[in-house]
Scaffold this active site. Structure first.
Site, PDB file in Angstrom:
ATOM      1  N   ASN A 242     -10.624  -3.075  -6.118  1.00  0.00           N
ATOM      2  CA  ASN A 242      -9.955  -1.916  -6.889  1.00  0.00           C
ATOM      3  C   ASN A 242     -10.277  -1.506  -8.321  1.00  0.00           C
ATOM      4  OD1 ASN A 242      -6.682  -3.214  -5.757  1.00  0.00           O
ATOM      5  ND2 ASN A 242      -7.917  -1.486  -4.996  1.00  0.00           N
TER       6      ASN A 242
ATOM      7  N   ASP B 286       0.708  -1.077  -0.033  1.00  0.00           N
ATOM      8  CA  ASP B 286      -0.097   0.031  -0.066  1.00  0.00           C
ATOM      9  C   ASP B 286       0.957   1.272   0.034  1.00  0.00           C
ATOM     10  OD1 ASP B 286      -2.145   1.524  -0.005  1.00  0.00           O
ATOM     11  OD2 ASP B 286      -2.676   1.251   2.208  1.00  0.00           O
TER      12      ASP B 286
HETATM   13  C1  FPP Z   1      -2.114   0.110  -3.214  1.00  0.00           C
HETATM   14  O1  FPP Z   1      -1.739   1.279  -3.160  1.00  0.00           O
HETATM   15  C2  FPP Z   1      -1.516  -0.636  -4.468  1.00  0.00           C
HETATM   16  C3  FPP Z   1      -2.167  -1.164  -5.381  1.00  0.00           C
HETATM   17  C4  FPP Z   1      -3.574  -1.096  -5.453  1.00  0.00           C
HETATM   18  C5  FPP Z   1      -1.550  -1.634  -6.397  1.00  0.00           C
HETATM   19  C6  FPP Z   1      -0.234  -2.554  -5.935  1.00  0.00           C
HETATM   20  C7  FPP Z   1       0.487  -2.745  -7.445  1.00  0.00           C
HETATM   21  C8  FPP Z   1       1.695  -2.596  -7.500  1.00  0.00           C
HETATM   22  C9  FPP Z   1       2.881  -2.507  -6.431  1.00  0.00           C
HETATM   23  C10 FPP Z   1       2.281  -2.705  -8.885  1.00  0.00           C
HETATM   24  C11 FPP Z   1       2.991  -3.684  -9.286  1.00  0.00           C
HETATM   25  C12 FPP Z   1       2.593  -5.287  -8.951  1.00  0.00           C
HETATM   26  C13 FPP Z   1       3.153  -6.032  -9.946  1.00  0.00           C
HETATM   27  C14 FPP Z   1       2.729  -7.551  -9.468  1.00  0.00           C
HETATM   28  C15 FPP Z   1       3.901  -5.944 -10.860  1.00  0.00           C
HETATM   29  P1  FPP Z   1      -2.512   2.679  -3.370  1.00  0.00           P
HETATM   30  O2  FPP Z   1      -2.407   3.077  -4.846  1.00  0.00           O
HETATM   31  O3  FPP Z   1      -3.710   2.201  -2.661  1.00  0.00           O
HETATM   32  O4  FPP Z   1      -1.888   3.668  -2.539  1.00  0.00           O
HETATM   33  P2  FPP Z   1      -2.397   4.936  -1.629  1.00  0.00           P
HETATM   34  O5  FPP Z   1      -3.307   4.242  -0.669  1.00  0.00           O
HETATM   35  O6  FPP Z   1      -1.345   5.829  -1.237  1.00  0.00           O
HETATM   36  O7  FPP Z   1      -3.565   5.558  -2.550  1.00  0.00           O
END
Ligand code: FPP
Length: 247
Positions: A73, A25
């Site tokens: 998501n 996250d």
């Molecule tokens: C949550 O952070 C993250 C995600 C929903 C996506 C996770 C994906 C990756 C780390 C990309 C790479 C993965 C692979 C398998 C190549 P957020 O966007 O919710 O962060 P925030 O809470 O700060 O908005």
């Protein structure tokens, strides 16, 4: 928290976790704090995935399960969702050779029905070409939700009962476990969530019944192999009793 000095990633930590599950996250906040679009953070996050997978063997972590995209998501903007899907496709295309060479076996969990055909084909390819590998078992959760997984499992189980292939009287925890996406994986020993949020967001609900948790402030794109090693080292200092008492 343990007062153990932080481990470096090149030492195996005795009593460390076999299976680590990761809620990655903080990509969005990391990008926004730099005045960049959220996808910039996801790309930086993908680079960390590579680093963390590489760190596993030296830390004695045999199984790593990462939460890449949840069933919830899809509520994000079309730009972010399609950007993430194209990032997953690119990750598979670019990393396939390296993952094979580094002995990583890749599996995907989650419901594939909403994923595009091109991505599904790449996921199938990656699972197939890495299927003989045993050094690290990397499981990537895409369109995954714990409740969704249990519902799908129960539906499949009920179908087997209806077909007369399963005696409902014999159904117990082990039976249900066999219907989950994770049926070939051990339960996670340690679940790490980055970015300071202390919740599990529908990740591995059944499997994490006795997992240890680490909620750390680091945003995922800043989660280095060193920070990973510190989490593993703190885990090794914990006393797991699984509902029993200390011997
Ligand atoms: C949550 O952070 C993250 C995600 C929903 C996506 C996770 C994906 C990756 C780390 C990309 C790479 C993965 C692979 C398998 C190549 P957020 O966007 O919710 O962060 P925030 O809470 O700060 O908005």
């Amino acid at each position: 928290m343990s007062d153990m000095s932080p481990a470096t990633p090149d030492e195996v930590i005795s009593g460390g976790p076999t299976h680590v599950a990761m809620i990655m996250d903080g990509n969005g906040r990391w990008a926004q704090s730099r005045g960049k679009p959220r996808l910039f953070g996801h790309h930086a996050g993908a680079k960390r995935v590579k680093e963390i997978v590489r760190a596993c063997p030296d830390l004695g972590v045999k199984y790593l399960t990462i939460f890449a995209f949840s069933t919830e998501n899809w509520k994000r903007t079309q730009t972010e969702v399609s950007g993430l899907m194209s990032l997953f496709r690119r990750y598979i295309q670019n990393e396939m050779k390296g993952l094979v060479a580094e002995g990583v076996r890749v599996r995907f969990i989650g419901d594939r029905v909403r994923l595009d055909k091109k991505l599904i084909a790449l996921m199938d390819d990656l699972e197939e070409v890495t299927q003989e590998n045993t050094k690290v078992h990397l499981t990537i959760a895409i369109n995954y939700g714990g409740r969704d997984e249990v519902s799908r499992a129960v539906k499949d189980l009920a179908c087997d009962v209806a077909r007369g292939e399963l005696d409902p009287e014999t159904v117990d925890e082990t039976t249900l476990t066999r219907y989950l996406d994770t049926k070939v994986l051990p339960d996670p020993d340690l679940v790490i969530r980055t970015s300071g949020e202390a919740r599990i967001s529908n990740f591995l609900l059944w499997q994490s019944a006795y997992a240890e948790y680490e909620f750390i402030d680091t945003l995922w794109p800043d989660f280095t192999a060193e920070v990973f090693a510190q989490c593993v080292s703190r885990y090794a200092g914990r006393d797991r009793r699984f509902g029993g008492v200390k011997k």
